[in-house]
Design an enzyme around this catalytic site. Structure first.
Site, mmCIF file in Angstrom:
data_model
loop_
_atom_site.group_PDB
_atom_site.id
_atom_site.type_symbol
_atom_site.label_atom_id
_atom_site.label_comp_id
_atom_site.label_asym_id
_atom_site.label_seq_id
_atom_site.Cartn_x
_atom_site.Cartn_y
_atom_site.Cartn_z
ATOM 1 N N CYS A 1 0.486 -1.238 0.245
ATOM 2 C CA CYS A 1 -0.048 -0.149 0.193
ATOM 3 C C CYS A 1 0.784 0.530 0.237
ATOM 4 O O CYS A 1 1.805 1.258 -0.718
ATOM 5 C CB CYS A 1 -0.596 -0.586 1.451
ATOM 6 S SG CYS A 1 0.007 -0.327 2.498
ATOM 7 N N THR A 2 0.547 2.401 0.367
ATOM 8 C CA THR A 2 0.786 3.846 0.634
ATOM 9 C C THR A 2 3.014 3.247 2.162
ATOM 10 O O THR A 2 3.579 3.527 1.649
ATOM 11 C CB THR A 2 0.692 4.407 0.989
ATOM 12 O OG1 THR A 2 -0.799 4.806 -0.063
ATOM 13 C CG2 THR A 2 1.204 6.057 1.026
#
Length: 370
Positions: free
Chosen positions: A265-266
């Site tokens: 993800c981030t």
């Protein structure tokens, strides 16, 4: 207190959490001895109850293991986890030992095969890939299950943002065999920071949040920030989009054909953290180990967290720190949501993610050794 995303460029990582034998033979055996089939299995079981490899700043490796019942362990090193022992031994020790391996040349990644004098060998590696551009990029394997098996190393990886990977990083990941990359971010995040992928890798969008954007962050106290993270963790268990996304990741592992798989993800801590927790739990890794893997993001991301906080006014730092790190209560909320919504983790796998017993057998066959 409301801070827009433009005020928190480095804190975009927060978005990942906020919107979230035969009878005759047996009879002839001495009393108390195992049947031949059981004895053979015991002889070939992996005897290690703990084993780690850690690369030091000077390029050496510290290896530590515990193998009750083994008198000695020989260590081999190689750059291919499937083909190590043709090389000469690089170290050895007793059944429980710590050794240092030096003099290995630079390589994408060194793997170490621990070969006991009794029982099956085990391949380990430093979990981190030591990518300066992606500090939370690490192996998702290398953990022991409750029944004594081990999650294979060099197969499944987890990470945060891939948009800053260097050309050298990409070449390294290609050589390591990463062929499928699951992006757990929203479309807006993907557009804002497009992935850089190794040549030949296939990108799969698996949007956990199911939202086009995540907006601003409205928290005014540290307690409110913690509660936001707890609520987000529950969403990652219950939301339809989340269950669809995580099912796609686990399906790929059930069906993989000798290829490396990465999910990210981030920040690599919330959506990715639950993906890893769900996978490891499905494989039989004990809860305390799952939690340790989850909390390790704090260590891998320590410099990032410090840099982000340094960009904020002092009065805001205490408010936003709970959004930047991971805490036991966040993961506990996920497991509690599993219990409340699905009754048990098996219920979550079956009803929440749609995995049947055959899927789970195939998953364990793909990823467990011993």
């Amino acid at each position: 207190m409301t801070i827009s995303r433009t005020r928190l460029t480095a804190a975009v990582a927060l978005t990942c959490a906020l919107t979230l034998g035969t009878p005759a033979l047996a009879a002839a055996a001495p009393a108390g001895s195992p049947a031949p089939a059981a004895a053979h299995h015991a002889a070939r079981a992996v005897p290690f109850t703990a084993a780690t490899a850690t690369q030091q700043a000077d390029g050496s490796f510290s290896l530590t293991w515990t193998a009750p019942g083994a008198r000695g362990v020989t260590v081999y090193a190689g750059t291919d986890p499937e083909d190590i022992r043709h090389r000469r031994p690089v170290a050895g020790g007793a059944g429980s030992a710590t050794v240092t391996v030096t003099g290995l040349p630079a390589a994408d990644r060194w793997y170490f095969e621990l070969v006991p004098d009794r029982g099956a060998p085990l391949v380990i590696a430093d979990r981190s890939l030591h990518l300066a551009s992606a500090p939370n990029f690490r192996d998702a394997g290398g953990y022991r299950t409750t029944d004594g098996r081990w999650v294979r190393t060099g197969v499944v990886y987890r990470s945060g943002d891939l948009s800053r990977l260097t050309d050298q990083d990409l070449a390294k990941l290609r050589r390591l065999g990463i062929r499928t990359v699951f992006d757990l971010r929203t479309p807006a995040e993907q557009k804002a920071a497009p992935d850089r992928l190794p040549a030949g890798a296939t990108a799969v969008s698996a949007n956990v949040l199911g939202a086009a954007d995540t907006g601003a962050f409205n928290v005014t106290t540290p307690q409110a920030a913690v509660q936001a993270m707890v609520d987000a963790e529950r969403t990652m268990v219950s939301a339809d989009s989340a269950r669809t996304a995580y099912r796609s990741v686990l399906d790929s592992l059930v069906e993989r054909d000798d290829e490396g798989i990465l999910f990210h993800c981030t920040a690599g801590k919330d959506r990715t953290g639950w993906a890893s927790a769900a996978l490891l739990t499905a494989l039989g890794v004990p809860r305390e180990t799952v939690e340790a893997d989850y909390l390790a993001s704090n260590a891998y991301r320590a410099a990032e967290i410090a840099a982000t906080l340094a960009q904020l006014p002092p009065a805001y730092q205490a408010v936003y720190k709970p959004l930047l790190d991971v805490r036991p209560e966040y993961l506990n909320a996920g497991f509690d949501e599993v219990r409340q919504r699905f009754g048990s983790f098996d219920g979550y796998l079956k009803s929440g993610l749609g995995l049947d017993q055959r899927d789970l057998r195939d998953l364990r066959s793909q990823l467990l050794v011993g």
